[in-house]
Each structure stands twice: as structure tokens, then as C-alpha cells.
Design a protein around this motif. Structure first.
Motif, PDB file in Angstrom:
ATOM      1  N   ILE A  83       0.883  -1.166   0.000  1.00 40.90           N
ATOM      2  CA  ILE A  83       0.000   0.000   0.000  1.00 40.90           C
ATOM      3  C   ILE A  83       0.918   1.212   0.000  1.00 40.90           C
ATOM      4  CG2 ILE A  83      -0.214   0.319   2.506  1.00 40.90           C
ATOM      5  CD1 ILE A  83      -3.293   0.717   1.885  1.00 40.90           C
ATOM      6  N   LEU A  85       1.119   5.030   1.098  1.00 42.41           N
ATOM      7  CA  LEU A  85       0.560   6.202   1.767  1.00 42.41           C
ATOM      8  C   LEU A  85       1.256   7.483   1.307  1.00 42.41           C
ATOM      9  CD1 LEU A  85       0.223   4.939   5.459  1.00 42.41           C
ATOM     10  CD2 LEU A  85      -1.448   4.832   3.621  1.00 42.41           C
ATOM     11  N   GLN A 137       7.812  -3.113   6.069  1.00 38.02           N
ATOM     12  CA  GLN A 137       6.422  -3.144   5.640  1.00 38.02           C
ATOM     13  C   GLN A 137       6.067  -1.893   4.832  1.00 38.02           C
ATOM     14  OE1 GLN A 137       4.123  -5.418   5.635  1.00 38.02           O
ATOM     15  NE2 GLN A 137       5.730  -6.786   6.386  1.00 38.02           N
ATOM     16  N   ILE A 139       3.395  -0.181   4.448  1.00 40.01           N
ATOM     17  CA  ILE A 139       2.573   0.846   5.090  1.00 40.01           C
ATOM     18  C   ILE A 139       3.431   1.766   5.961  1.00 40.01           C
ATOM     19  CG2 ILE A 139       1.907  -0.618   7.051  1.00 40.01           C
ATOM     20  CD1 ILE A 139      -0.860   0.712   6.904  1.00 40.01           C
ATOM     21  N   LEU A 259      -5.580   8.983   0.558  1.00 41.23           N
ATOM     22  CA  LEU A 259      -6.740   8.202   0.939  1.00 41.23           C
ATOM     23  C   LEU A 259      -7.711   8.016  -0.221  1.00 41.23           C
ATOM     24  CD1 LEU A 259      -7.277   9.456   4.585  1.00 41.23           C
ATOM     25  CD2 LEU A 259      -6.060   7.456   3.778  1.00 41.23           C
ATOM     26  N   ILE A 262      -6.768   5.205  -2.465  1.00 42.30           N
ATOM     27  CA  ILE A 262      -7.077   3.893  -1.886  1.00 42.30           C
ATOM     28  C   ILE A 262      -8.567   3.591  -2.058  1.00 42.30           C
ATOM     29  CG2 ILE A 262      -7.126   2.544   0.251  1.00 42.30           C
ATOM     30  CD1 ILE A 262      -4.647   4.125   1.147  1.00 42.30           C
ATOM     31  N   VAL A 263      -9.403   4.605  -1.820  1.00 43.11           N
ATOM     32  CA  VAL A 263     -10.848   4.423  -2.009  1.00 43.11           C
ATOM     33  C   VAL A 263     -11.148   4.028  -3.451  1.00 43.11           C
ATOM     34  CG1 VAL A 263     -13.067   5.625  -2.074  1.00 43.11           C
ATOM     35  CG2 VAL A 263     -11.514   5.992  -0.152  1.00 43.11           C
ATOM     36  N   VAL A 266     -10.187   0.457  -4.177  1.00 44.12           N
ATOM     37  CA  VAL A 266     -11.105  -0.499  -3.551  1.00 44.12           C
ATOM     38  C   VAL A 266     -12.430  -0.554  -4.320  1.00 44.12           C
ATOM     39  CG1 VAL A 266     -12.492  -0.924  -1.490  1.00 44.12           C
ATOM     40  CG2 VAL A 266     -10.087  -0.334  -1.267  1.00 44.12           C
ATOM     41  N   LEU A 272      -7.178  -5.447  -1.578  1.00 39.63           N
ATOM     42  CA  LEU A 272      -6.077  -4.924  -0.756  1.00 39.63           C
ATOM     43  C   LEU A 272      -5.166  -6.043  -0.293  1.00 39.63           C
ATOM     44  CD1 LEU A 272      -7.844  -2.218   1.433  1.00 39.63           C
ATOM     45  CD2 LEU A 272      -6.287  -1.848  -0.449  1.00 39.63           C
ATOM     46  N   PHE A 273      -5.591  -7.299  -0.517  1.00 45.20           N
ATOM     47  CA  PHE A 273      -4.754  -8.432  -0.139  1.00 45.20           C
ATOM     48  C   PHE A 273      -3.863  -8.878  -1.287  1.00 45.20           C
ATOM     49  CE2 PHE A 273      -8.632  -8.642   2.480  1.00 45.20           C
ATOM     50  CZ  PHE A 273      -8.045  -8.349   3.701  1.00 45.20           C
ATOM     51  N   VAL A 318     -18.583  -1.873  -0.858  1.00 38.15           N
ATOM     52  CA  VAL A 318     -17.665  -2.962  -0.495  1.00 38.15           C
ATOM     53  C   VAL A 318     -18.446  -4.175   0.030  1.00 38.15           C
ATOM     54  CG1 VAL A 318     -15.872  -3.635   1.131  1.00 38.15           C
ATOM     55  CG2 VAL A 318     -15.693  -1.485  -0.087  1.00 38.15           C
ATOM     56  N   VAL A 319     -19.456  -3.921   0.867  1.00 39.54           N
ATOM     57  CA  VAL A 319     -20.213  -5.043   1.430  1.00 39.54           C
ATOM     58  C   VAL A 319     -21.009  -5.751   0.337  1.00 39.54           C
ATOM     59  CG1 VAL A 319     -22.097  -5.674   2.982  1.00 39.54           C
ATOM     60  CG2 VAL A 319     -20.334  -4.096   3.747  1.00 39.54           C
TER      61      VAL A 319
ATOM     62  N   PHE B 118     -18.657  -8.484   8.859  1.00 37.05           N
ATOM     63  CA  PHE B 118     -18.878  -8.306   7.423  1.00 37.05           C
ATOM     64  C   PHE B 118     -17.613  -8.552   6.602  1.00 37.05           C
ATOM     65  CE2 PHE B 118     -22.302  -5.902   9.381  1.00 37.05           C
ATOM     66  CZ  PHE B 118     -23.391  -6.387   8.678  1.00 37.05           C
ATOM     67  N   ILE B 120     -15.047  -6.710   6.105  1.00 41.92           N
ATOM     68  CA  ILE B 120     -14.522  -5.553   5.376  1.00 41.92           C
ATOM     69  C   ILE B 120     -13.061  -5.338   5.801  1.00 41.92           C
ATOM     70  CG2 ILE B 120     -14.852  -3.088   4.925  1.00 41.92           C
ATOM     71  CD1 ILE B 120     -17.754  -3.469   5.907  1.00 41.92           C
ATOM     72  N   PRO B 121     -12.140  -5.111   4.838  1.00 38.61           N
ATOM     73  CA  PRO B 121     -10.747  -4.842   5.242  1.00 38.61           C
ATOM     74  C   PRO B 121     -10.696  -3.660   6.214  1.00 38.61           C
ATOM     75  CG  PRO B 121     -10.901  -5.087   2.856  1.00 38.61           C
ATOM     76  CD  PRO B 121     -12.309  -5.086   3.385  1.00 38.61           C
ATOM     77  N   VAL B 124     -10.392  -0.139   4.837  1.00 40.74           N
ATOM     78  CA  VAL B 124     -11.596   0.410   4.206  1.00 40.74           C
ATOM     79  C   VAL B 124     -12.637   0.779   5.256  1.00 40.74           C
ATOM     80  CG1 VAL B 124     -13.455  -0.077   2.585  1.00 40.74           C
ATOM     81  CG2 VAL B 124     -11.163  -0.971   2.154  1.00 40.74           C
ATOM     82  N   LEU B 127     -11.484   3.813   7.343  1.00 46.12           N
ATOM     83  CA  LEU B 127     -11.389   4.995   6.488  1.00 46.12           C
ATOM     84  C   LEU B 127     -12.788   5.544   6.207  1.00 46.12           C
ATOM     85  CD1 LEU B 127      -9.527   6.746   4.787  1.00 46.12           C
ATOM     86  CD2 LEU B 127      -9.734   5.115   2.940  1.00 46.12           C
ATOM     87  N   PHE B 251      -1.447   9.666  11.691  1.00 40.29           N
ATOM     88  CA  PHE B 251      -0.159   9.106  11.326  1.00 40.29           C
ATOM     89  C   PHE B 251       0.784   9.052  12.532  1.00 40.29           C
ATOM     90  CE2 PHE B 251      -1.049  10.336   6.702  1.00 40.29           C
ATOM     91  CZ  PHE B 251      -1.603   9.096   6.469  1.00 40.29           C
ATOM     92  N   ILE B 264       3.703  -4.385  12.526  1.00 40.38           N
ATOM     93  CA  ILE B 264       2.508  -3.819  11.889  1.00 40.38           C
ATOM     94  C   ILE B 264       1.576  -4.927  11.400  1.00 40.38           C
ATOM     95  CG2 ILE B 264       3.462  -3.624   9.549  1.00 40.38           C
ATOM     96  CD1 ILE B 264       1.493  -0.779  11.008  1.00 40.38           C
TER      97      ILE B 264
END
Lengths: 333, 319
Positions: A83, A85, A137, A139, A259, A262-263, A266, A272-273, A318-319, B118, B120-121, B124, B127, B251, B264
Motif C-alpha cells: 500500500i 501512503l 512493511q 505501510i 486516501l 485507496i478508495v 477499492v 487490498l490483499f 464494499v459489502v 462483514f 470488510i478490510p 476500508v 477509512l 499518522f 505492523i
């Protein structure tokens, strides 16, 4: 999308089903984009008593381009199970550099654009080296470099200002016609070529199972560095588009792109995996994000509530996407 | 030295984090004599306590491989709920504090439910939650223009952030209590062992009879609680709630957790290290301020120090 031999082993009738299951994220992103476009046209039609025309299309496309580029950049890194940032910091740095260096002529603007894209690539290289060689990592690496790139951007342009030549603005985000769509198409074509290249295949291999990819002889170091450098270059491109739109620079307007990219990724069905999704989805996700802002605007939603609706929409997408995708993948063959 | 080498890697990282904090204090004294004076150290530690409280919640969720990006607006919401509920009146302080904390716990629990039930990651879910709370707070307060929005924190809350007990600032005492409680909870209770187990191997943890959903919801609720608590203290410290007051804590809290030696990806690390991480980051900013460094140097130094510490820990990595 993925080179897939299991499809050949399936009976003819199941191939389509398999194809759908493989690309479900992209299909859902396309469906959401379609709903968003129809929703925008309907709300606009009700409010303005006419259909959106050239002006609305142009302004929507122009306001979407920076996010499209940032999201595709983010997509490369997310596909490796990472990811980024620092996207916002690179956008800031590119934006600030553009405003300070470009001067008045188109030629100098284009020359400096190349330099700025190279700086973006260098930012990505630093991220990539720390992640791949330093084995840290993603992130936390990009959290650290975000701070550094933001600092550099403020060093370059302490106060909002500077200037962008009008010719450059017309070239990147022409206000009269949606020429900027060309850049999005070029980006999509470039992605298709990359997807079929050795690096593209390796990228998915790493995202799906890094240990297996290494065992199969994939050069992890090289592939990850390529992913982060492409990411940095595209984030810098996003900064150039942003500067061109604003016709001036600001070393902080890019922050939100961390951000929002990222949205977009997604929403575009990129996992994201890692290992699942495509830049085409990321482009769709960026367009969806921009359209939602427009829909809320023309729907006369109190702008103060805007992020509430965006958050709710993201969760629903997402759901619902997860439920539909899960059902289709689990369907017995 | 042998004892040090035989320590578990994550315990060694706690030592490194504390050493980094001490080194930064000494650096501060070297570049700015008087930096180690009692008043100066106290004020740095009080500011570090705000980061440290937020980072306690962040530490919980990171230990199970999650992350909480909703911290900024949960903190901000905690602050505004406190001032608008209390209207600056001492008599309404208790109800206002409870309201703010309950709000934090509920939002955190919803985060946890989204992640655990659910699927959800975490990135996400939290955020989106940050956006949702931002929209609700801005919408209902008219962008902080409501008449109750300019209320001051009740005197009790202001005293909590400014007064001292036995010569130690109250905020610092509160943080010390939190440090002790969180450390004990993580190290000697069933709850703590379940947290580490979930972070190391969720499947194995579930097979061992741990209620993964319940634990996840509880840990995110704890993160919401600590963010709201930090919001209460901050509004007591500054007097009024302000727009975006939680933004710097996103952050910074993650950075404190990471340089405190918590993995992490979850499963490894101690809150003691995180507390040292929060202090290190605050001292670093104070040193740069004492040197009259412009903002951009602070930003760059922040990043360089985070990466430098990470690379130093990287040598300890157990792959």
C-alpha cells in the motif's frame, strides 16, 4: 484477464461462468460506474431540466484525471500486496515543482514535466528500495516517506502560488472539450500492454503468493521496484494534472490523494490483499469517486455532510460487492 | 549483555524504543541547554500523553493485524460532544465525559463489527468510518458554527489537562495508569493472550476456542474509547474544540506504535515500547522547535527518524 488454463479444462458452458468469476471485481466496478453515470444524468436532468452536455462532461473528466492517475499508481503497489501512503506527498511535490519551475512557455512546461515525472519515479524508487531491499512493511515505509515528500514540497513552495502556463493547462485539461479522456485511454492501453509483459505477470504472481513466485524464479526485488517506480511516476503525473487544473501550485492540496486513491482502488475491485484486480478497475473507481461528488453537488446535499455520504457509499459498495463476488465464486461448477 | 541478547526480539525493541527517547532528550539538552529542565520535560510528557493514549488504541488493533484510520474524527467528535453536552458547566461535566466516551466505544465497536462480521478490510472500514463521522460532526454542528460549539470545556476537564497532583501533571498520571493497565492486560490476562494469539494466527486462535469476533469488536471499541479520551483531554488542554484537531493524531499514532517495536502485521510488541515511541516523536518535534527549524524540516526529520529506527530494528527481524 489472468492467463488461466483451468478455463480450457472446463466444459464450454462453464467457461463464461468462469470468466465472470475471475473478473467479478472489474464487472462490479463497471456496474457501479454505470449506475453512477445514470444517477448523475438523472439528478442533473431533474435539477437543470436538461441533459448534461459538453461542459459537464469536460469538467467531470478534468476533475477526475488527477485521481485516475493516482489510483492507477496506487493499483500497481496494491497488486503486490503493498500500500502506498506517500501518494499524497508525491502529488504535492510534483504540484509544487510545477508551479515554481514552469515559467511561461509550453516548451519549458513540457521539459520540466519530464523532470518532475523523473522526480516522481525517484520517490517511488526510494519506497521500492526500502520495501524490497530493506524488507520493511510498505505501510510504514510510505508513512515515513509521505512525511519526507510533504516536507520537500513545502520547501519548494512554502506559500500557495507560482504559475502554470495557460498553454500547458489547455494541453492537459482543456476546458472546452473533454480531450483529457485521451490521457485516460492512453493510460488504459499502456496498462493492457504492461499486463501482458513479463513484469505484469510477475506483479500478479507476487501479489498472489510471494514465496511461490520466488520459488518459480520471479525477480521479487526488480518487480517490486518497478511497481513502486510506476506508482511514483503516475502520482507525479497526477500532481501535474492537478497543477494544470488549478493554474497555480499548492503544496498541500495533494494530501487528500493518499486516501482517495485507496478508495478508488477499492471501489475498482482491486483486492487490498494483493494479486486481484486491474488498473482498468482503478480507473473506473476514480471516475465513480468523482461522479459521487458531482451527484451530491447537484442533489443539493449539504456539502458539510458530503464525507458522510461518501463513507456510507464506500461501505455499501464494499459489502454488496463482497457478497455478490463471494456468492459467484462459491457457486458450484 | 548476555541477558540482553537472550531477551525476546520484541522485548529488545522496547529497550531500543526507550533508548531512542532518552537519546533524543539528551540531544535536546545538547542543542538547547535547559531542555532537560523539570518544567520542559513535564510539558513534553504531557503532550506525549495525548499521542500515547491514541496510540494505546491503535496498538490494540495493530496487534491483531488491523489498523484504525478513524482516529482523527473520533477524537474530534469526542471533543465536540464534550463541549456541546457540557456547555462549559461543571455540573454537566460527568454526563458529558460519559457521553463522549460512550460515543467512542460505540463507533469503535461498529468498526470492529464491520471488520469481524462483514469481513470488510480494516483500512476500508475505518477509512469510511472516519468520513462518516466527519460528515456527521460537520453537518450537525454546521461546520463548528453552532452556538454550543464555541463552549469551553468544563473547569474539571481543563484542570485534568493542566493541574498537578503530588507535583506530577494529572494528564501524565492518567497516562501512567493507562500504561500500567494496558501492559498488565496484554501480558498477564486471558484477554492479552487472546489478542496476541489472534494477531499471530487467527485460524489457530479460533480453533483454540478464542471468540475472534468478540475480541475484534472489543479491541476496536477500545481504540474508539482511547481516541475519544484523547479528544476530551485535548479539549481540556486547549479550552475549546476546533475543526481538524484530530488530524495530526492519525499518522503520529501509527508511527508511535511502529517505532515502539510493534509488528505492523500483528502478534508482536508491547505497549511500553509504544509509550516510548510516543515520547520519542514528541521530543523530536520539541527539539526541532527549540532549534527554530521551519515546518518542512520538521516534516522531513520526522520521516527520516521513523525510517531510520525501522531500519535499525530491521536487523532484528526474525523471518
Amino acid at each position: 484477464m489472468q492467463p488461466d488454463t483451468t478455463a480450457d479444462a472446463l466444459p464450454r458452458g462453464n467457461r463464461l461462468g468462469h470468466l465472470i468469476a475471475q473478473n467479478i471485481g472489474l464487472i462490479l466496478a463497471g456496474a457501479i460506474l454505470l449506475i453512477a453515470i445514470v444517477g448523475f444524468i438523472v439528478i442533473y436532468g431533474i435539477e437543470q431540466q436538461r441533459l448534461p452536455g459538453n461542459f459537464e462532461l469536460t469538467s467531470t473528466v478534468n476533475s477526475a484525471v488527477p485521481l485516475v492517475f493516482a489510483a492507477v499508481g496506487q493499483c500497481f503497489v496494491v497488486l503486490t500486496k503493498g500500500i502506498d501512503l506517500s501518494v499524497g506527498g508525491v502529488v504535492d511535490l510534483a504540484n509544487a515543482m510545477a508551479a515554481v519551475t514552469m515559467g511561461k512557455s509550453l516548451a519549458s512546461a513540457l521539459g520540466w514535466s519530464v523532470v518532475i515525472l523523473l522526480v516522481g519515479a525517484a520517490c517511488g524508487l526510494v519506497n521500492g528500495l526500502l520495501v524490497a531491499l530493506g524488507r520493511l512493511q510498505p505501510i510504514v515505509v510510505t508513512l515515513g516517506t509521505l512525511s519526507i515528500y510533504q516536507g520537500l514540497a513545502i520547501r519548494v513552495l512554502p506559500e500557495p502560488g507560482g504559475m502554470i502556463p495557460p498553454a500547458f493547462t489547455n494541453f492537459l485539461v482543456n476546458p472546452n472539450a473533454p480531450y483529457a479522456l485521451i490521457f485516460i485511454v492512453v493510460l488504459a492501453l499502456a496498462w493492457s500492454a504492461f499486463r501482458r509483459s513479463r513484469a505484469g505477470v510477475d506483479l500478479y504472481a507476487i501479489g498472489n503468493d510471494e514465496a511461490a513466485a520466488r520459488a518459480l524464479g520471479v525477480n521479487i526485488l526488480r518487480t517490486k521496484i518497478i511497481a513502486y517506480m510506476l506508482d511514483g511516476t503516475l502520482a507525479a503525473a497526477a500532481g501535474l494534472f492537478l497543477a494544470a487544473s488549478a493554474t497555480a501550485g499548492d503544496a498541500t492540496t495533494g494530501n487528500s490523494y493518499t486516501l482517495s486513491s485507496i478508495v478508488a482502488v477499492v471501489l475498482g475491485g482491486v483486492s487490498l490483499f494483493g494479486g486481484r484486480g486491474s488498473a482498468i478497475g482503478a480507473i473506473a473507481g476514480a471516475l465513480i469517486t468523482t461522479l459521487i461528488v458531482n451527484i451530491l453537488f447537484f442533489g443539493h446535499v449539504n456539502p458539510l455532510f458530503q464525507s458522510f455520504y461518501e463513507g456510507v457509499f464506500l461501505l455499501i459498495a464494499v459489502v454488496v460487492g463482497g457478497v455478490i463476488g463471494g456468492t459467484i465464486r462459491r457457486r458450484p461448477k | 549483555m548476555n541477558g540482553f541478547r537472550s531477551m525476546a526480539a520484541e522485548s529488545r525493541r522496547v529497550v531500543y524504543a526507550i533508548a531512542a527517547a532518552v537519546a533524543l532528550f539528551l540531544l535536546g539538552q545538547a542543542v538547547h541547554p535547559g531542555f532537560l529542565g523539570l518544567a520542559s520535560v513535564e510539558s513534553i510528557l504531557v503532550i506525549a500523553s495525548f499521542v500515547g493514549l491514541v496510540a494505546a488504541g491503535q496498538c490494540f488493533v495493530i496487534l491483531i493485524g488491523g489498523i484504525d484510520l478513524s482516529v482523527p474524527w473520533v477524537l474530534n467528535a469526542g471533543a465536540i460532544v464534550l463541549t456541546t453536552t457540557s456547555l462549559g458547566l461543571e455540573s454537566r461535566a460527568p454526563i458529558a465525559i460519559v457521553a463522549a466516551l460512550v460515543m467512542g466505544v460505540v463507533i469503535g465497536a461498529i468498526n470492529g463489527a464491520g471488520v469481524a462480521i462483514f469481513g470488510i478490510p480494516a483500512v476500508v472500514m475505518t477509512l469510511a468510518m472516519n468520513g462518516i463521522i466527519e460528515g456527521l460532526v460537520l453537518g450537525f454542528t454546521g461546520g463548528f458554527t453552532c452556538s454550543a460549539c464555541s463552549s469551553y470545556a468544563p473547569p474539571f476537564v481543563q484542570a485534568l489537562a493542566h493541574d498537578s497532583l503530588f507535583g506530577i501533571p494529572d494528564a501524565l498520571l492518567l497516562w501512567l495508569v493507562v500504561i500500567v493497565l494496558v501492559t498488565l492486560a496484554l501480558n498477564i490476562t486471558r484477554f492479552g493472550r487472546a489478542t496476541y494469539a489472534l494477531g499471530n494466527n487467527p485460524r489457530a486462535a479460533v480453533l483454540a476456542g478464542i471468540d475472534a469476533r468478540g475480541m475484534t469488536i472489543m479491541l476496536y471499541a477500545a481504540s474508539g474509547f482511547f481516541a475519544a479520551l484523547a479528544g476530551i483531554l485535548l479539549v481540556g488542554f486547549g479550552g475549546q474544540a476546533s475543526l481538524g484537531m484530530g488530524d495530526p493524531y492519525l499518522f503520529t499514532s501509527i508511527a508511535a506504535v511502529v517505532i515502539g517495536g510493534v509488528n505492523i502485521l500483528g502478534g508482536r510488541g508491547h505497549y511500553l515500547g509504544v509509550a516510548a515511541g510516543a515520547i520519542s516523536l514528541t521530543v523530536l518535534v520539541s527539539v526541532l522547535l527549540a532549534l527554530n527549524m521551519p515546518d518542512y524540516v520538521r516534516s522531513i526529520a520526522y520521516g527520516v527518524v521513523i525510517l531510520g529506527l525501522l531500519l535499525a530494528y530491521g536487523r532484528e527481524r526474525e523471518t
